[in-house]
Design a protein around this motif. Structure first.
Motif, short mmCIF file in Angstrom:
data_model
loop_
_atom_site.label_atom_id
_atom_site.label_comp_id
_atom_site.label_asym_id
_atom_site.label_seq_id
_atom_site.Cartn_x
_atom_site.Cartn_y
_atom_site.Cartn_z
N HIS A 49 0.81 -1.21 0.00
CA HIS A 49 0.00 0.00 0.00
C HIS A 49 0.85 1.27 0.00
CE1 HIS A 49 -4.08 -1.92 1.15
NE2 HIS A 49 -3.44 -2.61 0.24
N ALA A 50 2.05 1.21 0.54
CA ALA A 50 2.95 2.36 0.43
C ALA A 50 3.31 2.58 -1.04
CB ALA A 50 4.21 2.16 1.28
N LEU A 51 3.59 1.49 -1.73
CA LEU A 51 3.88 1.58 -3.16
C LEU A 51 2.67 2.13 -3.92
CD1 LEU A 51 5.71 0.97 -5.63
CD2 LEU A 51 4.74 -1.35 -5.60
N ALA A 52 1.49 1.61 -3.61
CA ALA A 52 0.27 2.04 -4.30
C ALA A 52 -0.05 3.51 -4.02
CB ALA A 52 -0.91 1.15 -3.88
N ALA A 53 0.05 3.92 -2.77
CA ALA A 53 -0.23 5.32 -2.43
C ALA A 53 0.80 6.24 -3.08
CB ALA A 53 -0.24 5.51 -0.91
N TRP A 54 2.05 5.79 -3.14
CA TRP A 54 3.08 6.60 -3.81
C TRP A 54 2.75 6.77 -5.29
CZ3 TRP A 54 6.41 5.59 -7.85
CH2 TRP A 54 7.34 6.61 -8.12
N VAL A 55 2.30 5.68 -5.94
CA VAL A 55 1.92 5.77 -7.36
C VAL A 55 0.78 6.78 -7.51
CG1 VAL A 55 0.82 4.52 -9.28
CG2 VAL A 55 2.74 3.48 -8.03
N GLY A 56 -0.22 6.71 -6.63
CA GLY A 56 -1.32 7.68 -6.69
C GLY A 56 -0.84 9.10 -6.48
N THR A 118 -8.31 -3.50 -3.42
CA THR A 118 -7.83 -2.65 -2.34
C THR A 118 -6.53 -1.93 -2.72
OG1 THR A 118 -6.90 -4.64 -1.30
CG2 THR A 118 -8.98 -3.81 -0.44
N GLN A 119 -5.71 -2.55 -3.56
CA GLN A 119 -4.50 -1.86 -4.01
C GLN A 119 -4.88 -0.72 -4.97
OE1 GLN A 119 -1.81 -3.44 -6.93
NE2 GLN A 119 -0.04 -2.84 -5.69
N VAL A 120 -5.79 -1.00 -5.87
CA VAL A 120 -6.25 0.03 -6.81
C VAL A 120 -6.91 1.17 -6.03
CG1 VAL A 120 -7.82 0.52 -8.73
CG2 VAL A 120 -6.47 -1.59 -8.73
N ALA A 121 -7.71 0.82 -5.03
CA ALA A 121 -8.34 1.85 -4.20
C ALA A 121 -7.27 2.69 -3.51
CB ALA A 121 -9.25 1.20 -3.16
#
Length: 189
Positions: A49-56, A118-121
């Motif tokens: 989720h750190a990776l996903a939030a960083w991408v966002g 949840t990762q996409v979210a």
């Protein structure tokens, strides 16, 4: 605080009945050791989720600033609709080699979460709350733990108590409501 609360609630509700929750049930049934499984879920979720939030956060900083609010709003509505489709655990996603409960959970959870709802979210939450990166990661991780720890500790007893259909509808409504609220903010600005 808004980023933390929204991230926690959205991920907790959308995770119920998700393939990673099914994976948590499978791992708990296989190992009967809840503490290493819970720690594996925790560390895999933080990393993913750190990776996903960083991408966002990164995507929201690109030259798409004119379109980004619309992209995020539509994405939340689309995720709300996607949640209505129940997940099933694929046979090829179950761990093949045994590295013990912690390492197996860490690897399997991280990989199973790739491209998951949840990762996409989390990507879209990172884009929506670009100034609250840490709160998005903390919130989404807490949401994952709220949904998965009971699955590990209580297994199939939870599935008998919680009606998945109702939970999916509530999660879907939350995502769609945030998307529609975002559209309203864009239009009224």
């Amino acid at each position: 605080m808004d980023a933390f609360l929204n991230s926690t609630a959205l991920v907790a509700f959308s995770e119920i009945g998700d393939k990673t929750q099914l994976l948590a049930l499978i791992l708990a049934a296989r190992y009967h050791k809840s503490i290493p499984i819970i720690w594996g879920i925790f560390f895999a979720t933080i990393a993913n989720h750190a990776l996903a939030a960083w991408v966002g956060h990164f995507v929201s900083g690109l030259a798409l600033t004119t379109y980004m609010p619309w992209i995020v709003a539509v994405a939340f509505i689309a995720l709300g609709l996607w949640i209505l489709i129940p997940d099933k655990m694929d046979d090829d996603e179950a761990p093949k080699k045994d590295y013990g409960p912690f390492i197996t959970t860490l690897i399997a959870f991280f990989l199973a979460e790739m491209g998951d709802k949840t990762q996409v979210a989390t990507v879209f939450l990172g884009a929506r709350y670009e100034d609250a990166f840490v709160w998005v990661v903390v919130g989404t991780t807490l949401g994952m733990m709220l949904a998965n720890v009971p699955a590990v500790l209580f297994g199939d007893k939870v599935l008998k108590i919680v009606p998945m259909k109702v939970v999916r509808y509530v999660a879907s409504a939350l995502f769609i409501a945030i998307g529609l609220f975002s559209v309203w903010q864009i239009v009224s600005a």
